[in-house]
Design a protein around this motif. Structure first.
Motif, PDB file in Angstrom:
ATOM      1  N   LEU B   8     -31.169  45.479  16.748  1.00 19.10           N
ATOM      2  CA  LEU B   8     -30.045  45.226  15.852  1.00 19.10           C
ATOM      3  C   LEU B   8     -29.937  46.387  14.862  1.00 19.10           C
ATOM      4  CD1 LEU B   8     -28.019  42.968  14.933  1.00 19.10           C
ATOM      5  CD2 LEU B   8     -29.792  42.240  13.332  1.00 19.10           C
ATOM      6  N   LEU B   9     -31.120  46.786  14.381  1.00 19.23           N
ATOM      7  CA  LEU B   9     -31.186  47.897  13.432  1.00 19.23           C
ATOM      8  C   LEU B   9     -32.131  48.944  13.991  1.00 19.23           C
ATOM      9  CD1 LEU B   9     -30.636  48.906  10.386  1.00 19.23           C
ATOM     10  CD2 LEU B   9     -32.945  48.072   9.988  1.00 19.23           C
ATOM     11  N   LYS B  10     -31.666  50.168  13.998  1.00 25.59           N
ATOM     12  CA  LYS B  10     -32.524  51.249  14.466  1.00 25.59           C
ATOM     13  C   LYS B  10     -32.462  52.383  13.459  1.00 25.59           C
ATOM     14  CE  LYS B  10     -33.621  53.899  18.560  1.00 25.59           C
ATOM     15  NZ  LYS B  10     -33.301  54.223  19.936  1.00 25.59           N
ATOM     16  N   VAL B  11     -33.578  52.574  12.747  1.00 27.64           N
ATOM     17  CA  VAL B  11     -33.657  53.642  11.751  1.00 27.64           C
ATOM     18  C   VAL B  11     -34.369  54.819  12.405  1.00 27.64           C
ATOM     19  CG1 VAL B  11     -34.623  54.314   9.520  1.00 27.64           C
ATOM     20  CG2 VAL B  11     -33.743  51.989   9.855  1.00 27.64           C
ATOM     21  N   GLU B  12     -33.693  55.962  12.433  1.00 25.71           N
ATOM     22  CA  GLU B  12     -34.267  57.121  13.116  1.00 25.71           C
ATOM     23  C   GLU B  12     -34.411  58.290  12.168  1.00 25.71           C
ATOM     24  OE1 GLU B  12     -32.877  58.198  17.342  1.00 25.71           O
ATOM     25  OE2 GLU B  12     -31.394  56.758  16.624  1.00 25.71           O
ATOM     26  N   ASN B  13     -35.614  58.776  12.064  1.00 25.35           N
ATOM     27  CA  ASN B  13     -35.903  60.001  11.315  1.00 25.35           C
ATOM     28  C   ASN B  13     -35.209  60.000   9.942  1.00 25.35           C
ATOM     29  OD1 ASN B  13     -37.041  62.499  10.887  1.00 25.35           O
ATOM     30  ND2 ASN B  13     -35.304  63.613  11.765  1.00 25.35           N
ATOM     31  N   LEU B  14     -35.405  58.919   9.212  1.00 22.83           N
ATOM     32  CA  LEU B  14     -34.723  58.763   7.917  1.00 22.83           C
ATOM     33  C   LEU B  14     -35.477  59.487   6.802  1.00 22.83           C
ATOM     34  CD1 LEU B  14     -32.540  57.370   6.112  1.00 22.83           C
ATOM     35  CD2 LEU B  14     -34.103  55.428   5.954  1.00 22.83           C
ATOM     36  N   HIS B  15     -34.784  60.373   6.149  1.00 18.58           N
ATOM     37  CA  HIS B  15     -35.303  61.041   4.946  1.00 18.58           C
ATOM     38  C   HIS B  15     -34.434  60.610   3.770  1.00 18.58           C
ATOM     39  CE1 HIS B  15     -37.927  64.193   6.863  1.00 18.58           C
ATOM     40  NE2 HIS B  15     -37.199  63.816   7.916  1.00 18.58           N
ATOM     41  N   SER B  16     -35.061  60.349   2.616  1.00 21.48           N
ATOM     42  CA  SER B  16     -34.281  59.982   1.423  1.00 21.48           C
ATOM     43  C   SER B  16     -34.821  60.701   0.201  1.00 21.48           C
ATOM     44  CB  SER B  16     -34.379  58.480   1.137  1.00 21.48           C
ATOM     45  OG  SER B  16     -33.782  57.745   2.131  1.00 21.48           O
ATOM     46  N   TRP B  17     -33.925  60.908  -0.720  1.00 19.61           N
ATOM     47  CA  TRP B  17     -34.298  61.601  -1.961  1.00 19.61           C
ATOM     48  C   TRP B  17     -33.807  60.816  -3.170  1.00 19.61           C
ATOM     49  CZ3 TRP B  17     -32.953  63.957   2.496  1.00 19.61           C
ATOM     50  CH2 TRP B  17     -33.726  65.053   2.947  1.00 19.61           C
ATOM     51  N   MET B  55     -29.189  49.967   2.479  1.00 17.48           N
ATOM     52  CA  MET B  55     -28.033  49.388   1.779  1.00 17.48           C
ATOM     53  C   MET B  55     -27.101  50.461   1.206  1.00 17.48           C
ATOM     54  SD  MET B  55     -28.249  46.249   2.250  1.00 17.48           S
ATOM     55  CE  MET B  55     -26.671  45.886   1.495  1.00 17.48           C
ATOM     56  N   GLY B  56     -27.551  51.710   1.211  1.00 19.25           N
ATOM     57  CA  GLY B  56     -26.708  52.761   0.642  1.00 19.25           C
ATOM     58  C   GLY B  56     -26.821  52.873  -0.864  1.00 19.25           C
ATOM     59  N   VAL B  57     -27.779  52.142  -1.462  1.00 17.91           N
ATOM     60  CA  VAL B  57     -27.997  52.271  -2.909  1.00 17.91           C
ATOM     61  C   VAL B  57     -28.537  53.671  -3.201  1.00 17.91           C
ATOM     62  CG1 VAL B  57     -29.408  51.458  -4.828  1.00 17.91           C
ATOM     63  CG2 VAL B  57     -28.330  49.810  -3.280  1.00 17.91           C
ATOM     64  N   VAL B  58     -29.457  54.133  -2.335  1.00 16.49           N
ATOM     65  CA  VAL B  58     -29.883  55.535  -2.379  1.00 16.49           C
ATOM     66  C   VAL B  58     -28.884  56.299  -1.519  1.00 16.49           C
ATOM     67  CG1 VAL B  58     -31.679  57.180  -1.752  1.00 16.49           C
ATOM     68  CG2 VAL B  58     -32.303  54.930  -2.656  1.00 16.49           C
ATOM     69  N   ARG B  59     -28.207  57.270  -2.103  1.00 16.26           N
ATOM     70  CA  ARG B  59     -27.124  57.950  -1.383  1.00 16.26           C
ATOM     71  C   ARG B  59     -27.591  59.188  -0.638  1.00 16.26           C
ATOM     72  NH1 ARG B  59     -23.723  54.701  -0.014  1.00 16.26           N
ATOM     73  NH2 ARG B  59     -22.278  56.347   0.530  1.00 16.26           N
ATOM     74  N   LYS B  60     -28.643  59.848  -1.159  1.00 14.74           N
ATOM     75  CA  LYS B  60     -29.026  61.132  -0.567  1.00 14.74           C
ATOM     76  C   LYS B  60     -29.963  60.864   0.602  1.00 14.74           C
ATOM     77  CE  LYS B  60     -30.372  65.680  -2.306  1.00 14.74           C
ATOM     78  NZ  LYS B  60     -31.046  66.366  -3.432  1.00 14.74           N
ATOM     79  N   ARG B  61     -29.396  60.862   1.805  1.00 18.68           N
ATOM     80  CA  ARG B  61     -30.170  60.483   2.993  1.00 18.68           C
ATOM     81  C   ARG B  61     -29.799  61.389   4.160  1.00 18.68           C
ATOM     82  NH1 ARG B  61     -27.273  54.942   3.409  1.00 18.68           N
ATOM     83  NH2 ARG B  61     -25.680  56.363   2.614  1.00 18.68           N
ATOM     84  N   THR B  62     -30.761  61.612   5.053  1.00 17.85           N
ATOM     85  CA  THR B  62     -30.428  62.218   6.338  1.00 17.85           C
ATOM     86  C   THR B  62     -31.082  61.384   7.425  1.00 17.85           C
ATOM     87  OG1 THR B  62     -32.351  63.650   6.375  1.00 17.85           O
ATOM     88  CG2 THR B  62     -30.362  64.555   5.349  1.00 17.85           C
ATOM     89  N   GLY B  63     -30.648  61.594   8.656  1.00 15.59           N
ATOM     90  CA  GLY B  63     -31.156  60.798   9.771  1.00 15.59           C
ATOM     91  C   GLY B  63     -30.097  59.811  10.194  1.00 15.59           C
ATOM     92  N   LYS B  64     -30.546  58.707  10.778  1.00 13.90           N
ATOM     93  CA  LYS B  64     -29.592  57.772  11.311  1.00 13.90           C
ATOM     94  C   LYS B  64     -30.033  56.349  10.988  1.00 13.90           C
ATOM     95  CE  LYS B  64     -26.825  57.578  15.474  1.00 13.90           C
ATOM     96  NZ  LYS B  64     -26.828  57.740  16.917  1.00 13.90           N
ATOM     97  N   ILE B  65     -29.096  55.505  10.548  1.00 17.30           N
ATOM     98  CA  ILE B  65     -29.389  54.080  10.331  1.00 17.30           C
ATOM     99  C   ILE B  65     -28.370  53.323  11.166  1.00 17.30           C
ATOM    100  CG2 ILE B  65     -29.637  52.222   8.660  1.00 17.30           C
ATOM    101  CD1 ILE B  65     -30.010  54.379   6.489  1.00 17.30           C
ATOM    102  N   GLN B  66     -28.729  53.072  12.419  1.00 17.34           N
ATOM    103  CA  GLN B  66     -27.794  52.453  13.339  1.00 17.34           C
ATOM    104  C   GLN B  66     -27.892  50.935  13.204  1.00 17.34           C
ATOM    105  OE1 GLN B  66     -26.077  54.549  15.409  1.00 17.34           O
ATOM    106  NE2 GLN B  66     -24.914  52.995  16.518  1.00 17.34           N
ATOM    107  N   PHE B  67     -26.808  50.289  12.799  1.00 19.98           N
ATOM    108  CA  PHE B  67     -26.784  48.825  12.736  1.00 19.98           C
ATOM    109  C   PHE B  67     -25.693  48.355  13.676  1.00 19.98           C
ATOM    110  CE2 PHE B  67     -25.332  44.744  10.973  1.00 19.98           C
ATOM    111  CZ  PHE B  67     -26.531  44.052  10.986  1.00 19.98           C
ATOM    112  N   GLN B  68     -26.079  47.581  14.708  1.00 18.37           N
ATOM    113  CA  GLN B  68     -25.154  47.280  15.798  1.00 18.37           C
ATOM    114  C   GLN B  68     -24.539  48.610  16.266  1.00 18.37           C
ATOM    115  OE1 GLN B  68     -23.241  44.137  13.609  1.00 18.37           O
ATOM    116  NE2 GLN B  68     -24.183  42.598  14.914  1.00 18.37           N
ATOM    117  N   ASN B  69     -23.245  48.809  16.112  1.00 17.34           N
ATOM    118  CA  ASN B  69     -22.691  50.074  16.606  1.00 17.34           C
ATOM    119  C   ASN B  69     -22.262  51.030  15.506  1.00 17.34           C
ATOM    120  OD1 ASN B  69     -22.972  49.359  19.342  1.00 17.34           O
ATOM    121  ND2 ASN B  69     -21.215  47.977  19.100  1.00 17.34           N
ATOM    122  N   THR B  70     -22.767  50.782  14.282  1.00 16.99           N
ATOM    123  CA  THR B  70     -22.301  51.576  13.150  1.00 16.99           C
ATOM    124  C   THR B  70     -23.458  52.367  12.550  1.00 16.99           C
ATOM    125  OG1 THR B  70     -20.892  49.674  12.690  1.00 16.99           O
ATOM    126  CG2 THR B  70     -20.945  51.400  11.029  1.00 16.99           C
TER     127      THR B  70
END
Lengths: 295, 237
Positions: B8-17, B55-70
């Motif tokens: 349902l959720l696939k987080v790939e190589n997520l970096h956050s600042w 949730m997008g509360v942290v805005r500075k992100r790279t990578g992929k947060i795939q939820f269903q098809n988004t």
């Protein structure tokens, strides 16, 4: 009983009504300012100029399009709201990440441009704008005679203030606004479109200034300086009421208007400064303002 | 466990600042529909930041947060919840300027068939009694119930829970555990951040262990005993 002080009751009532009229404008304008500050964190220095623009809106509507007072009372706030949308979307929006000071500077600049442009084209003498004929003439209250139009202004401003308060404190939209004021990031995480709310709030605040301008047109002349004369007092009202407090802005607006009127009766020389004296005392005793929650 | 299911959720190589601090350093997480997953780890390991990044509360992100098809990274912040995601933040996030009822009604519906207000007040009778008091006048436990209840009302079927037991009395912790199990049995998908490993162990299907902004271990519920030594090392318990 005031005769002993050399004050006639007519003079007293007259100044009371005048204070109430001024208070009506203080309340309407500081209300808009408080709502905008609460949600956008912008100190909207252009509020006075926008009020002036509302009065000119009524004047233009009549002279250019033949739209009478009642039409202006509907159309001018709508037009002003659109101007608010434009200002928020194209300018203010870019400043939210920065210090409060930038919003203040931008809106101060806008006020200077607006007032300068109107002074250039329309001079500083002011244009007459007649009260609608339905509201001309006196209203006899028994103990005093009041121009009908002034009674109308007091009633409209009370209705508008109460409606705005009700909208914010008692409705679902108001709850969304309050939540977005308290914690915009969390509100967005719940799926609330906070950027849209910011635009609508600014537009709403500007529309209120526009209505105040239309209401003022028949009382004070339509004059490019009418906003800058008022804006400093309005800021004092907001500070006394407590920055961002809706009820504070309303109550303080009327109260300081009346206080100013009474001062004119009892000690006229102080009437120009009494509001600022109150502000200084409130800041010393209760820095968050009379209705402010404080940090 | 994930082999057959499309996550349902696939987080790939997520970096956050956060500003200049690089907090998440390339994490990968998968959550299948209906699973209850925990993120374990010490304070500062990046668990809360992971939820905030989703949730997008942290805005500075790279990578992929795939939820269903988004890909959630591409959405404006206020659109994330509307994908059907509910967020119960750290320290509950009850609004002080709103009454209990207003807090409950605040989040917009994001999907059909959310729990009705009636059902919610049946489930949490305390909230009904305190309906008109300010949200923050509730006890910590009641606030937590309210934070969960307002999300159930929206119809979200994927719920992010950030330390729901923090600072609460054992009897309340137990009650929250029951609620989570109930949601699980109803088919909700839950991503839970917990410090309280014993609490998490009873609820979750799988655990990701985080340290210094990375996922350092992955433990299935049935491997808990054999991996407990490693866990003790990571959690420092």
């Amino acid at each position: 009983m005031f005769e002993a002080l050399g004050i006639s009751p007519y003079q007293l009532y007259g100044q009371l009504v005048l204070g109430l009229i001024n208070g009506s404008f203080y309340a309407l304008l500081s209300l808009g300012l408080a709502v905008i500050f609460g949600l956008l964190n912008v100190i909207n220095f252009a509020h006075g100029a926008l009020y002036m623009l509302g009065a000119f809106g009524a004047y233009f509507a009549l002279t250019l399009f033949g739209i009478n007072y009642w039409g202006a009372l509907i159309l001018v706030p709508i037009g002003m709201a659109l101007i608010g949308v434009f200002i928020e979307r194209t300018m203010l929006k870019r400043l939210y990440q920065l210090d409060h000071l930038y919003g203040l500077l931008l809106t101060f600049g806008l006020a200077l441009i607006l007032e300068g442009a109107f002074r250039h084209y329309y001079g500083s003498s002011g244009m007459p704008y007649a009260a609608p004929k339905e509201l001309q003439g006196p209203l006899n209250l028994g103990f005093m005679v009041l121009p009908l139009y002034r009674a109308w202004v007091i009633i409209v401003s009370l209705v508008l203030c109460f409606s705005t308060w009700f909208l914010i404190e008692r409705t679902r939209l108001g709850a969304v606004l309050r939540a977005s004021t308290e914690n915009p990031i969390l509100a967005q995480a719940f799926g609330i479109n906070v950027p849209l709310l910011l635009t609508l709030t600014y537009a709403g605040g500007v529309a209120l200034a526009g209505i105040a301008g239309v209401l003022a047109a028949p009382i004070y002349q339509v004059n490019p300086a009418m906003g800058s004369n008022l804006i400093i007092v309005i800021f004092a009202v907001v500070v006394v009421g407590g920055m961002g407090s809706i009820l504070g802005a309303i109550v303080t607006g009327y109260a300081l208007g009346i206080l100013e009127g009474l001062t004119k009766v009892f000690y006229p020389p102080a009437s120009a400064i009494v509001i600022f004296a109150v502000m200084a005392i409130v800041l010393l005793v209760r820095p968050a303002g009379l209705f402010g929650r404080g940090e | 466990m994930l082999d057959n299911a499309q996550p349902l959720l696939k987080v790939e190589n997520l970096h956050s600042w956060y500003g200049e601090s690089h907090i998440l350093q390339g994490i990968n997480i998968e959550v299948a529909k209906g699973e209850t997953i925990t993120l374990l780890g010490r304070n500062g390991a990046g668990k809360t930041t992971t939820l905030r990044s989703i949730m997008g509360v942290v805005r500075k992100r790279t990578g992929k947060i795939q939820f269903q098809n988004t890909d959630l990274i591409k959405l404006p912040q206020h659109r994330v919840a509307h994908q059907g995601i509910g967020y119960v933040p750290e320290e509950r996030g009850i609004f002080a300027s709103l009454s209990v009822d207003e807090n409950l009604m605040l989040p917009p519906s994001v999907a059909k068939n959310g729990t009705s207000v009636q059902e919610i007040y049946q489930l949490f009778p305390n909230l009904l009694e305190r309906k008109n008091s300010p949200g923050t006048k509730l006890s910590g436990g009641e606030q937590q119930m309210l934070a969960i209840a307002r999300i159930l009302r929206t119809g979200a079927r994927f719920i992010l829970l950030d330390e729901p037991t923090e600072g609460l009395a054992p009897v309340i912790v137990e009650r929250i555990g029951e609620i989570i199990l109930k949601l699980k049995s109803k088919g909700y998908t839950i991503l839970l951040v917990e410090q309280n490993f014993r609490f998490a162990a009873k609820l979750a299907d799988r655990h990701y262990v985080m340290e210094d902004g990375k996922v350092v271990d992955h433990i299935n519920a049935n491997e808990l005993t054999e991996k407990s030594a490693a866990l003790h090392k990571f959690l420092g318990v």
